[in-house]
Design a protein around this motif. Structure first.
Motif, PDB file in Angstrom:
ATOM      1  N   ALA A  17       2.408  38.375   8.639  1.00 41.53           N
ATOM      2  CA  ALA A  17       0.806  39.879   8.213  1.00 41.53           C
ATOM      3  C   ALA A  17       0.152  38.882   7.510  1.00 41.53           C
ATOM      4  O   ALA A  17      -1.207  39.068   8.558  1.00 41.53           O
ATOM      5  N   TYR A  18       0.364  37.912   6.319  1.00 43.60           N
ATOM      6  CA  TYR A  18      -0.443  37.450   5.224  1.00 43.60           C
ATOM      7  C   TYR A  18      -1.711  36.647   6.036  1.00 43.60           C
ATOM      8  O   TYR A  18      -2.754  36.337   6.216  1.00 43.60           O
ATOM      9  N   THR A  19      -0.732  35.760   7.063  1.00 41.00           N
ATOM     10  CA  THR A  19      -1.139  34.493   7.829  1.00 41.00           C
ATOM     11  C   THR A  19      -2.688  35.158   8.099  1.00 41.00           C
ATOM     12  O   THR A  19      -3.264  34.920   8.855  1.00 41.00           O
ATOM     13  N   TRP A  20      -2.225  36.627   9.582  1.00 41.48           N
ATOM     14  CA  TRP A  20      -3.095  36.830  10.250  1.00 41.48           C
ATOM     15  C   TRP A  20      -4.200  37.897   9.388  1.00 41.48           C
ATOM     16  O   TRP A  20      -5.419  37.531   9.929  1.00 41.48           O
ATOM     17  N   PHE A  21      -3.471  37.864   8.521  1.00 37.07           N
ATOM     18  CA  PHE A  21      -4.971  38.708   7.208  1.00 37.07           C
ATOM     19  C   PHE A  21      -5.559  37.850   6.814  1.00 37.07           C
ATOM     20  O   PHE A  21      -7.080  37.984   7.009  1.00 37.07           O
ATOM     21  N   PHE A  22      -5.542  36.733   6.590  1.00 36.01           N
ATOM     22  CA  PHE A  22      -6.819  35.457   6.023  1.00 36.01           C
ATOM     23  C   PHE A  22      -7.348  35.175   7.747  1.00 36.01           C
ATOM     24  O   PHE A  22      -8.349  34.502   7.436  1.00 36.01           O
ATOM     25  N   ALA A  35      -9.975  32.308   3.006  1.00 44.10           N
ATOM     26  CA  ALA A  35      -9.227  32.654   3.367  1.00 44.10           C
ATOM     27  C   ALA A  35      -8.084  30.620   4.018  1.00 44.10           C
ATOM     28  O   ALA A  35      -6.723  30.855   3.860  1.00 44.10           O
ATOM     29  N   LEU A  36      -8.805  30.091   3.995  1.00 45.26           N
ATOM     30  CA  LEU A  36      -8.334  28.674   4.676  1.00 45.26           C
ATOM     31  C   LEU A  36      -7.509  28.215   3.643  1.00 45.26           C
ATOM     32  O   LEU A  36      -6.533  27.863   3.932  1.00 45.26           O
ATOM     33  N   LYS A  37      -8.604  27.719   2.226  1.00 43.00           N
ATOM     34  CA  LYS A  37      -7.441  27.934   1.307  1.00 43.00           C
ATOM     35  C   LYS A  37      -5.646  28.590   0.920  1.00 43.00           C
ATOM     36  O   LYS A  37      -4.633  27.571   0.827  1.00 43.00           O
ATOM     37  N   GLN A  38      -5.103  29.806   1.350  1.00 41.96           N
ATOM     38  CA  GLN A  38      -4.299  30.133   1.241  1.00 41.96           C
ATOM     39  C   GLN A  38      -3.979  29.621   2.371  1.00 41.96           C
ATOM     40  O   GLN A  38      -2.147  29.375   2.587  1.00 41.96           O
ATOM     41  N   ALA A  72      -2.460  40.460  21.089  1.00 40.68           N
ATOM     42  CA  ALA A  72      -3.376  39.655  20.350  1.00 40.68           C
ATOM     43  C   ALA A  72      -2.415  39.530  18.780  1.00 40.68           C
ATOM     44  O   ALA A  72      -2.211  37.726  18.853  1.00 40.68           O
ATOM     45  N   TYR A  73      -1.212  40.125  18.471  1.00 39.95           N
ATOM     46  CA  TYR A  73      -0.861  40.165  17.870  1.00 39.95           C
ATOM     47  C   TYR A  73       0.403  38.930  18.404  1.00 39.95           C
ATOM     48  O   TYR A  73       0.678  38.297  17.688  1.00 39.95           O
ATOM     49  N   ARG A  74       1.315  39.087  18.987  1.00 41.01           N
ATOM     50  CA  ARG A  74       1.857  38.685  20.140  1.00 41.01           C
ATOM     51  C   ARG A  74       1.871  37.448  20.160  1.00 41.01           C
ATOM     52  O   ARG A  74       2.324  36.180  19.877  1.00 41.01           O
ATOM     53  N   ALA A  75       0.377  36.948  20.355  1.00 41.91           N
ATOM     54  CA  ALA A  75      -0.291  35.821  20.720  1.00 41.91           C
ATOM     55  C   ALA A  75      -0.361  34.722  19.656  1.00 41.91           C
ATOM     56  O   ALA A  75      -0.308  33.868  19.380  1.00 41.91           O
ATOM     57  N   SER A  79       1.637  31.073  18.439  1.00 42.42           N
ATOM     58  CA  SER A  79       0.697  30.124  18.589  1.00 42.42           C
ATOM     59  C   SER A  79       1.581  29.795  16.872  1.00 42.42           C
ATOM     60  O   SER A  79       0.421  28.810  16.600  1.00 42.42           O
ATOM     61  N   PHE A  80       1.564  30.835  15.846  1.00 40.20           N
ATOM     62  CA  PHE A  80       1.794  30.341  14.287  1.00 40.20           C
ATOM     63  C   PHE A  80       2.385  28.590  14.219  1.00 40.20           C
ATOM     64  O   PHE A  80       1.846  28.081  13.755  1.00 40.20           O
ATOM     65  N   ALA A  81       3.150  28.147  14.944  1.00 39.38           N
ATOM     66  CA  ALA A  81       3.828  27.619  14.747  1.00 39.38           C
ATOM     67  C   ALA A  81       2.907  25.845  14.708  1.00 39.38           C
ATOM     68  O   ALA A  81       2.920  24.829  14.111  1.00 39.38           O
ATOM     69  N   PHE A  82       2.602  26.037  15.799  1.00 40.74           N
ATOM     70  CA  PHE A  82       0.986  25.446  15.954  1.00 40.74           C
ATOM     71  C   PHE A  82       0.330  24.882  15.086  1.00 40.74           C
ATOM     72  O   PHE A  82      -0.430  24.111  14.502  1.00 40.74           O
ATOM     73  N   SER A  83      -0.323  26.513  14.537  1.00 38.76           N
ATOM     74  CA  SER A  83      -1.706  27.060  13.760  1.00 38.76           C
ATOM     75  C   SER A  83      -0.955  25.860  12.408  1.00 38.76           C
ATOM     76  O   SER A  83      -1.701  25.376  11.776  1.00 38.76           O
ATOM     77  N   MET A  84      -0.024  26.193  12.320  1.00 41.38           N
ATOM     78  CA  MET A  84       0.964  25.467  10.812  1.00 41.38           C
ATOM     79  C   MET A  84       1.085  24.355  11.066  1.00 41.38           C
ATOM     80  O   MET A  84       1.472  23.777   9.680  1.00 41.38           O
ATOM     81  N   GLY A  85       0.541  23.467  11.745  1.00 37.04           N
ATOM     82  CA  GLY A  85       1.562  21.836  12.217  1.00 37.04           C
ATOM     83  C   GLY A  85       2.888  21.923  12.291  1.00 37.04           C
ATOM     84  O   GLY A  85       2.761  20.606  12.258  1.00 37.04           O
ATOM     85  N   LEU A  86       3.224  22.962  12.251  1.00 39.74           N
ATOM     86  CA  LEU A  86       4.844  22.840  12.858  1.00 39.74           C
ATOM     87  C   LEU A  86       5.275  21.944  14.055  1.00 39.74           C
ATOM     88  O   LEU A  86       6.441  21.684  13.827  1.00 39.74           O
ATOM     89  N   VAL A  87       4.571  22.143  14.986  1.00 37.12           N
ATOM     90  CA  VAL A  87       4.985  21.251  16.198  1.00 37.12           C
ATOM     91  C   VAL A  87       3.423  20.351  16.688  1.00 37.12           C
ATOM     92  O   VAL A  87       2.193  21.414  16.511  1.00 37.12           O
TER      93      VAL A  87
END
Length: 90
Positions: A17-22, A35-38, A72-75, A79-87
């Motif tokens: 949720a916070y990442t979505w907000f940022f 936002a990018l820094k957080q 939109a939130y489901r997408a 994509s969260f793991a990819f966006s955070m560099g986990l995969v």
């Protein structure tokens, strides 16, 4: 401390949720740089997880994406793991 599946799920929901907000808030609310820094700091912390914890995170992401009704939130969750560099691939 015993693992609490509810706690893990709720904490992940908070991070998402916070990442979505940022990611989606207007510049008038929060500077892009801040936002990018957080977001980068959250990614750094998540990338410190061990393999077993990453697998638990991926499983929980799948559950949360499946339960989400907003496309939109489901997408974003998918994509969260990819966006955070986990995969390496989405």
């Amino acid at each position: 401390m015993d693992e609490s599946p509810t706690l893990v799920g709720q904490l992940l929901k908070s991070v998402i949720a916070y990442t979505w907000f940022f990611d989606t808030c207007e510049d008038s609310v929060l500077e892009d740089r801040t936002a990018l820094k957080q977001t980068e700091y959250a990614a750094y912390l998540l990338n410190r997880l061990g393999e077993a914890d990453r697998q638990r995170l991926f499983a929980e992401l799948s559950v949360q994406a499946a339960e989400e009704t907003d496309p939109a939130y489901r997408a974003f969750i998918e994509s969260f793991a990819f966006s955070m560099g986990l995969v390496d691939e989405p």
